[in-house]
Design an enzyme around this catalytic site. Sequence first.
Site, mmCIF file in Angstrom:
data_model
loop_
_atom_site.group_PDB
_atom_site.id
_atom_site.type_symbol
_atom_site.label_atom_id
_atom_site.label_comp_id
_atom_site.label_asym_id
_atom_site.label_seq_id
_atom_site.Cartn_x
_atom_site.Cartn_y
_atom_site.Cartn_z
ATOM 1 N N CYS A 163 -45.758 66.058 -13.349
ATOM 2 C CA CYS A 163 -44.677 66.517 -12.469
ATOM 3 C C CYS A 163 -45.165 66.523 -11.013
ATOM 4 C CB CYS A 163 -44.224 67.921 -12.872
ATOM 5 S SG CYS A 163 -42.816 68.514 -11.889
ATOM 6 N N ASP B 70 -44.601 68.709 -8.918
ATOM 7 C CA ASP B 70 -44.822 70.101 -8.513
ATOM 8 C C ASP B 70 -46.202 70.277 -7.854
ATOM 9 O OD1 ASP B 70 -45.445 72.981 -8.664
ATOM 10 O OD2 ASP B 70 -43.619 73.102 -9.866
ATOM 11 N N HIS C 32 -45.337 71.035 -17.448
ATOM 12 C CA HIS C 32 -45.815 72.390 -17.165
ATOM 13 C C HIS C 32 -44.703 73.398 -17.412
ATOM 14 C CE1 HIS C 32 -43.827 72.921 -13.120
ATOM 15 N NE2 HIS C 32 -43.751 71.618 -13.245
HETATM 16 CO CO CO Z 1 -42.152 70.460 -12.723
#
Ligand code: CO
Length: 206
Positions: free
Chosen positions: A42, A44, A98
């Site tokens: 991801c 993120d 996650h």
């Molecule tokens: Co994410």
Amino acid sequence: MRVLKNLFDQNREWAEKVKESDPDFFQKLSKQQNPEYLWIGCSDSRVPSNQIVGLLPGEIFVHRNIANVVVPSDLNCLSVIQYAVEVLKIKHIIVCGHYGCGGVKAAMEKDEHGLIDNWLHHIRDVYRTHSAEIDVIEDKALKFDRMCELNVIEQVANVCNTTIVRNAWKRGQELSVHGWIYSIENGILQDLNVCVTGIEDVPENK
Ligand code: CO
């Protein structure tokens, strides 16, 4: 004054530190990369691939997007997989999701988010496929956690079903596809035990 000077300062410090521990580090790396792993994770900012698994530059090939999604219409992701498998000959593809993933959360809500809804559509497909399992989980947090896990499991199946990976296995190339999940609350990785090492184990796309 240079824009974002602090980042340039930190870069100089980092490069010096690396050179201190291995004076030839950058020289060696500039000649070739030879990573064993492809990381699909991801975007993120709390899930930085190299740091989580303690790997140096040159050791992991990385593709990140919102909610670590792998779809056959995404030329960007497929190109990364092709290069990693056919040119770099990486041995492991790691799909790492996650807990607390904002992309997964947004896909579970009814609100509109604009352009990104087109991307989140892929995660809504994951929900549709597994709605029988998800709908019986009453606890909201557990439901969210399970969706994050199922998203990884589905994306592992998608990786295995790409022609790139299937053809690699047909050629007899050594290649494993793994599904992992990371907890941003404690920094710990967990194996979801969905590893696929050959064409005979490929999960069907539902
Ligand atoms: Co994410």
